[in-house]
Design a protein around this motif. Structure first.
Motif: not given
Length: 128
Positions: A103-107
């Motif tokens: 996942n990205t840092a933002d989910g």
């Protein structure tokens, strides 16, 4: 023909990537290019190879941008806007493909977040 007074942005100007070759070609034809890369140190090292020569009138500037982090996208966009020089073209080249599930840092799922949402957020923040 390349308009030398136009500013272009190419995302994903990193070692071994297509963005590096796009930036190289644009600079060789006289363009002012702002390249972006997740790892600015690696990108700057490789970008030194394509710095303009006397016979090559283009300009290459590098800025840090991690498309998998919306905070990084905001910081990059604000820095570009603060320069007060509009971008005339954006080549949204950076991306990830078929990696392990992350996942990205933002989910967001990594490939969707990086390839689509990151570019969407960047372009919508800098195009006014």
């Amino acid at each position: 023909m390349i308009c030398a007074t136009w500013r272009r942005s190419v995302t994903g100007v990193s070692p071994g990537g297509m963005g590096l070759e796009v930036a190289r070609s644009l600079v060789a034809h006289g363009a002012h290019v702002t390249g972006t890369a997740r790892d600015l140190n690696k990108a700057k090292t490789v970008a030194e190879e394509i710095r303009p020569q006397p016979w090559q009138p283009g300009i290459l500037e590098m800025v840090q941008l991690d498309l998998a982090s919306l905070a990084s996208v905001r910081m990059c966009a604000e820095m570009l806007l603060a320069e007060g020089k509009p971008l005339n073209e954006i080549i949204a080249n950076a991306g990830v493909m078929a990696g392990p599930k992350r996942n990205t840092a933002d989910g967001f799922e990594m490939q969707f977040g990086t390839n689509h949402l990151g570019h969407f957020a960047l372009i919508n923040r800098i195009v006014r």
